[in-house]
Design a protein around this motif. Structure first.
Motif, PDB file in Angstrom:
ATOM      1  N   PHE A 193       0.856  -1.050  -0.247  1.00  0.00           N
ATOM      2  CA  PHE A 193       0.048  -0.230   0.294  1.00  0.00           C
ATOM      3  C   PHE A 193       1.234   1.163  -0.217  1.00  0.00           C
ATOM      4  O   PHE A 193       0.025   2.437   0.554  1.00  0.00           O
ATOM      5  CB  PHE A 193      -0.868   0.282   0.966  1.00  0.00           C
ATOM      6  CG  PHE A 193      -1.756  -0.821   1.080  1.00  0.00           C
ATOM      7  CD1 PHE A 193      -3.273  -1.189   0.362  1.00  0.00           C
ATOM      8  CD2 PHE A 193      -2.429  -2.220   2.217  1.00  0.00           C
ATOM      9  CE1 PHE A 193      -3.825  -2.173   0.363  1.00  0.00           C
ATOM     10  CE2 PHE A 193      -2.463  -3.144   2.029  1.00  0.00           C
ATOM     11  CZ  PHE A 193      -3.671  -3.182   1.146  1.00  0.00           C
ATOM     12  N   ASN A 194       1.899   1.268  -0.944  1.00  0.00           N
ATOM     13  CA  ASN A 194       2.747   2.149  -0.242  1.00  0.00           C
ATOM     14  C   ASN A 194       3.029   2.630  -1.708  1.00  0.00           C
ATOM     15  O   ASN A 194       3.154   2.657  -2.297  1.00  0.00           O
ATOM     16  CB  ASN A 194       4.859   1.915  -0.278  1.00  0.00           C
ATOM     17  CG  ASN A 194       5.302   2.616   0.058  1.00  0.00           C
ATOM     18  OD1 ASN A 194       5.318   3.529   0.022  1.00  0.00           O
ATOM     19  ND2 ASN A 194       6.621   2.183   0.187  1.00  0.00           N
ATOM     20  N   TYR A 195       2.790   4.085  -1.605  1.00  0.00           N
ATOM     21  CA  TYR A 195       2.989   5.110  -2.910  1.00  0.00           C
ATOM     22  C   TYR A 195       4.268   4.964  -3.714  1.00  0.00           C
ATOM     23  O   TYR A 195       4.194   5.528  -4.864  1.00  0.00           O
ATOM     24  CB  TYR A 195       2.110   6.345  -2.235  1.00  0.00           C
ATOM     25  CG  TYR A 195       1.723   7.095  -3.433  1.00  0.00           C
ATOM     26  CD1 TYR A 195       0.301   7.810  -4.252  1.00  0.00           C
ATOM     27  CD2 TYR A 195       3.345   8.201  -4.283  1.00  0.00           C
ATOM     28  CE1 TYR A 195       0.792   7.655  -5.556  1.00  0.00           C
ATOM     29  CE2 TYR A 195       3.186   8.718  -5.155  1.00  0.00           C
ATOM     30  CZ  TYR A 195       1.534   8.583  -6.377  1.00  0.00           C
ATOM     31  OH  TYR A 195       1.770  10.092  -6.621  1.00  0.00           O
ATOM     32  N   PHE A 238       0.114   5.699   2.210  1.00  0.00           N
ATOM     33  CA  PHE A 238      -0.470   4.874   1.668  1.00  0.00           C
ATOM     34  C   PHE A 238      -1.662   5.110   0.668  1.00  0.00           C
ATOM     35  O   PHE A 238      -1.749   6.292  -0.385  1.00  0.00           O
ATOM     36  CB  PHE A 238      -2.009   4.846   2.589  1.00  0.00           C
ATOM     37  CG  PHE A 238      -3.128   3.715   2.187  1.00  0.00           C
ATOM     38  CD1 PHE A 238      -2.316   2.820   3.365  1.00  0.00           C
ATOM     39  CD2 PHE A 238      -3.999   3.898   2.214  1.00  0.00           C
ATOM     40  CE1 PHE A 238      -3.464   1.410   2.483  1.00  0.00           C
ATOM     41  CE2 PHE A 238      -5.240   3.314   1.111  1.00  0.00           C
ATOM     42  CZ  PHE A 238      -5.010   2.186   1.976  1.00  0.00           C
ATOM     43  N   SER A 239      -1.245   4.430  -0.010  1.00  0.00           N
ATOM     44  CA  SER A 239      -2.300   4.481  -1.953  1.00  0.00           C
ATOM     45  C   SER A 239      -2.573   3.118  -2.746  1.00  0.00           C
ATOM     46  O   SER A 239      -1.829   2.232  -1.861  1.00  0.00           O
ATOM     47  CB  SER A 239      -1.351   4.706  -2.368  1.00  0.00           C
ATOM     48  OG  SER A 239      -1.530   4.742  -4.070  1.00  0.00           O
ATOM     49  N   THR A 240      -3.449   2.549  -2.639  1.00  0.00           N
ATOM     50  CA  THR A 240      -3.851   0.984  -4.063  1.00  0.00           C
ATOM     51  C   THR A 240      -2.766   1.370  -5.353  1.00  0.00           C
ATOM     52  O   THR A 240      -3.498   0.794  -5.527  1.00  0.00           O
ATOM     53  CB  THR A 240      -5.188   1.247  -3.969  1.00  0.00           C
ATOM     54  OG1 THR A 240      -5.728   2.132  -4.520  1.00  0.00           O
ATOM     55  CG2 THR A 240      -6.031   1.086  -2.312  1.00  0.00           C
ATOM     56  N   ARG A 241      -2.541   2.199  -5.888  1.00  0.00           N
ATOM     57  CA  ARG A 241      -2.272   2.537  -6.591  1.00  0.00           C
ATOM     58  C   ARG A 241      -1.067   1.572  -7.228  1.00  0.00           C
ATOM     59  O   ARG A 241      -1.504   1.232  -8.719  1.00  0.00           O
ATOM     60  CB  ARG A 241      -0.445   3.893  -6.462  1.00  0.00           C
ATOM     61  CG  ARG A 241      -0.003   3.724  -8.277  1.00  0.00           C
ATOM     62  CD  ARG A 241       1.187   5.091  -7.095  1.00  0.00           C
ATOM     63  NE  ARG A 241       2.585   5.328  -8.684  1.00  0.00           N
ATOM     64  CZ  ARG A 241       3.198   5.900  -8.425  1.00  0.00           C
ATOM     65  NH1 ARG A 241       3.920   6.433  -7.219  1.00  0.00           N
ATOM     66  NH2 ARG A 241       4.053   5.565  -9.277  1.00  0.00           N
ATOM     67  N   TRP A 242      -0.758   0.640  -6.272  1.00  0.00           N
ATOM     68  CA  TRP A 242      -0.029  -0.225  -7.560  1.00  0.00           C
ATOM     69  C   TRP A 242      -0.854  -2.032  -8.093  1.00  0.00           C
ATOM     70  O   TRP A 242      -0.558  -1.865  -8.713  1.00  0.00           O
ATOM     71  CB  TRP A 242       1.392  -1.234  -6.640  1.00  0.00           C
ATOM     72  CG  TRP A 242       2.930  -0.202  -6.043  1.00  0.00           C
ATOM     73  CD1 TRP A 242       2.807   0.537  -4.634  1.00  0.00           C
ATOM     74  CD2 TRP A 242       2.817   0.681  -7.235  1.00  0.00           C
ATOM     75  NE1 TRP A 242       3.302   1.061  -5.050  1.00  0.00           N
ATOM     76  CE2 TRP A 242       4.452   1.881  -6.516  1.00  0.00           C
ATOM     77  CE3 TRP A 242       3.052   0.278  -8.458  1.00  0.00           C
ATOM     78  CZ2 TRP A 242       4.581   2.218  -7.335  1.00  0.00           C
ATOM     79  CZ3 TRP A 242       4.160   1.072  -9.171  1.00  0.00           C
ATOM     80  CH2 TRP A 242       4.784   1.967  -8.690  1.00  0.00           C
ATOM     81  N   ARG A 266      -3.961  -0.891  -8.890  1.00  0.00           N
ATOM     82  CA  ARG A 266      -4.625  -0.273  -9.803  1.00  0.00           C
ATOM     83  C   ARG A 266      -3.373  -0.663 -11.423  1.00  0.00           C
ATOM     84  O   ARG A 266      -3.498  -0.984 -12.798  1.00  0.00           O
ATOM     85  CB  ARG A 266      -4.824   1.413 -10.108  1.00  0.00           C
ATOM     86  CG  ARG A 266      -5.456   1.520 -10.906  1.00  0.00           C
ATOM     87  CD  ARG A 266      -5.938   3.464 -10.610  1.00  0.00           C
ATOM     88  NE  ARG A 266      -5.746   2.962  -9.254  1.00  0.00           N
ATOM     89  CZ  ARG A 266      -5.323   4.404  -8.812  1.00  0.00           C
ATOM     90  NH1 ARG A 266      -4.351   4.597  -9.852  1.00  0.00           N
ATOM     91  NH2 ARG A 266      -4.970   4.569  -7.593  1.00  0.00           N
TER      92      ARG A 266
END
Lengths: 381, 282
Positions: B32-34, B44-48, B50
């Motif tokens: 969840f690491n940006y 926090f990110s859900t970038r990866w 995606r």
């Protein structure tokens, strides 16, 4: 060698009819080991026939040969006049009840019972009618939808019986049918088996190691030892007229004394027993050579025991001291040490409830033993 | 003394569990690491996730792996069951010992050897008869079947050892011809073993990197091959996201299986009680 049996009449099955099962010269070898050694056997229609023997005597192998699960090394098996020796199990007019019951764990009671009929292609309405009938007979109608693991041991046994009987085989083979049940249930089930056999009229062949079970159930018993039959006959015949020492001691218990023939006239023999330094008289239907070594056998219940001396004209008297008493409720077994030093077993029914008369003699009492000349048997080996 | 020992046991337990699960926790955390750099926290990110779901390469590898695993599990179960049945029910036949040894050899054979020898086989075949023309899904599937079927055979054999032969004999005695008995009695009783064998073969195939990388060709990347080749180019956060997804799927699978087993056990206990209650009432 048989002695003493020849003058007796016996209850044997109806010999006018042809035997239903005829076994001729069956041999079965497993490698160098001979499990069944040249066996001949005839079993008649409607008989309840037992094969009795200790474990490893070849009785189960013989049963499996009858079922077609084992093929004999040589010999032939006829059922109803037809040679079935080379027929596979699924083409034989014979069904078997396994010792383990072998109920199909993934099928309900009803489907277990129906399996054989389905394989025979019996039409649906007829099939379920027969399943219902047989389940009714073994009193399992209420449990027909259960799976085997939801049944008690006795119920499983009845399912196995119903499953083997529903095809109306000419012969039902039962491998130790009662061995897995506890003692009380076993006694009930013995009579249940006899009732069912009478009702369906199928010929039963039972394999058992339990001589009491064989005696209760059977019309005739074949005693097997080391792959051979030692004696075949009705329970009373085996018990009262055993062919040799092996049979006498295998079925029931017996007191055995070694001695020599002193005189023999074809009806009555006088036997000298050196250990007792006395003579005994035995009714015996055959001539025996004077001086021949012989065994005198007498069953514990045939010996009369009392604390008073019997009249002097009674033959076969022995004096002894009560060494031990085994009280089993219906009767007591006395172990009497004779003056010669050997121990004889005597059983006596406990006919009265009165405390004093329960025992005919107490520990350490002197006891007079005697038996009638017709109650002992002689073996020449 | 007692307190000390229990403290020791407790710390050993914590250490063991930590060793097993802390790395996974860290992995999930960083998925969840940006930030593009794996060990550097960038919020926090859900970038990866995606990125992962939009990666066609990843989807292709997953689909290929699942296809291979399914075909492999099905064929290996079929062949393994036949081998297991032969070994435990055919009695003694000539060459039985040799057959038994050769069926179970892949269990102990190093994967590198299996992979290399299969690669050589495929190259030789391709030169001799022109098949397989290229290495890819077919060759990987064949390679997986060769070792998976050994596992299935072992499972089937051990299950059959626990199924009394009396049952099959009784069915024959009641009029069932041998093939009929196989269908009516043996196969239903084998179902748990076949299911376990299928799942094991499926997992083994999904998991395999070594053998697959020997016999795969250009453009036929299974999921393990893809992950491994990505890692070689350096740690990337989308792999963390993928690993998290895999952990999630496996955990759900384990929980569902455990729950089903527990329920079955309770049902059996109830039925057993029913049976004893009945026989007491009689």
């Amino acid at each position: 060698m048989s002695h003493g049996a020849n003058h007796m009449t016996q209850s044997e099955p109806n010999r006018r009819s042809e035997p239903l099962i005829k076994v001729k010269g069956i041999v079965k070898n497993f490698g160098a080991f001979t499990a069944v050694d040249n066996v001949d056997l005839e079993i008649y229609r409607g008989e309840l026939f037992s094969i009795l023997g200790a474990s490893g005597c070849g009785k189960t192998t013989l049963l499996r040969i009858l079922a077609g699960l084992e093929s004999p090394s040589s010999g032939t098996v006829f059922v109803d006049g037809i040679d079935i020796t080379n027929l596979p199990p699924y083409e034989r007019p014979v069904n078997m009840m396994f010792q383990s019951y072998a109920l199909f764990p993934h099928m309900t009671v009803a489907h277990n019972v129906a399996y054989g009929l389905k394989r025979d292609g019996v039409a649906k309405p007829e099939l379920w009618k027969r399943v219902d009938e047989i389940l009714d007979m073994v009193e399992l109608s209420d449990l027909s939808k259960r799976k085997p693991h939801q049944l008690s041991g006795g119920q499983r046994q009845r399912v196995a019986l119903a499953r083997a009987l529903v095809k109306q085989p000419k012969v039902l083979l039962l491998d130790e049918p009662l061995a897995a049940l506890d003692k009380r249930l076993r006694e009930q089930t013995q009579f249940e088996l006899m009732r069912i056999q009478e009702q369906v009229g199928v010929t039963f062949v039972v394999v058992t190691h339990d001589q009491g079970e064989a005696m209760t159930l059977s019309d005739r018993i074949a005693v097997m030892d080391c792959g051979r039959f030692v004696q075949i006959g009705s329970p009373s015949r085996l018990y009262e007229f055993p062919k040799n020492r092996f049979i006498a001691s295998f079925i029931g218990s017996v007191n055995m004394l070694a001695g020599q023939v002193v005189r023999c006239d074809g009806t009555l023999c006088t036997i000298y027993i050196p250990s007792h330094d006395s003579h005994f008289e035995v009714e015996h239907g055959e001539y025996l050579d004077k001086g021949a070594a012989i065994w005198l056998a007498v069953r514990p219940e045939k010996i009369r025991i009392s604390q008073t001396s019997p009249t002097s004209d009674m033959p076969n008297q022995i004096l002894g001291i009560v060494d031990d008493i085994a009280y089993t409720g219906n009767m007591s077994t006395y172990r009497v040490r004779t003056e010669a030093g050997d121990v004889l077993e005597v059983t006596h029914p406990n006919q009265s409830r009165a405390k004093d008369s329960q025992l005919v003699a107490d520990w350490g009492d002197t006891a007079h033993l005697c038996w009638a000349p017709s109650d002992a048997v002689l073996f020449s080996e | 003394m007692r307190g000390k020992r229990s403290l020791f046991l407790l710390s050993a337990l914590s250490f063991g569990f930590a060793f097993l699960y802390v790395p996974m926790a860290v992995l999930i955390f960083y998925s969840f690491n940006y930030s593009k750099l794996v060990p550097v926290w960038g919020g926090f990110s859900t970038r990866w996730y995606r990125v992962l779901f939009e990666s066609e390469e990843m989807w292709a590898a997953l689909t290929l792996s699942l296809k291979i695993a399914t075909v492999n599990a099905t064929v290996a179960t079929l062949l393994g069951a036949l081998a297991g049945l032969t070994l435990s029910r055919a009695g003694h036949f000539k060459g039985r010992t040799l057959f038994a040894g050769m069926v179970s050899a892949p269990l102990v054979m190093p994967e590198v050897i299996t992979g290399l020898s299969l690669l050589l086989l495929f190259i030789t075949l391709s030169n001799l008869i022109g098949w397989p023309s290229e290495r890819g899904m077919t060759t990987i599937t064949i390679a997986h079947i060769t070792f998976s079927l050994a596992y299935v055979a072992v499972i089937v054999q051990s299950r059959l050892a626990g199924v009394s032969q009396d049952l099959e004999e009784a069915a024959q005695d009641l009029g069932g011809k041998p093939f009929r008995v196989l269908i009516d009695i043996t196969l239903p009783l084998l179902m748990p073993a076949l299911a376990a064998g299928w799942l094991l073969a499926f997992t083994l195939s999904l998991d395999d990197l070594v053998i697959a990388s020997f016999v795969s060709g250009p453009g036929s990347n299974t999921l393990p091959i893809l992950i491994y080749s990505r890692i070689r180019l350096g740690l990337r956060p989308d792999i963390n996201a993928l690993a998290t997804m895999i952990i999630l799927v496996v955990s759900i699978g384990v929980f569902v299986a455990g729950w089903l087993l527990l329920r079955q056990q309770r049902l059996r206990d109830q039925e057993a009680q029913l049976a004893t209650a009945d026989s007491n009432g009689k």
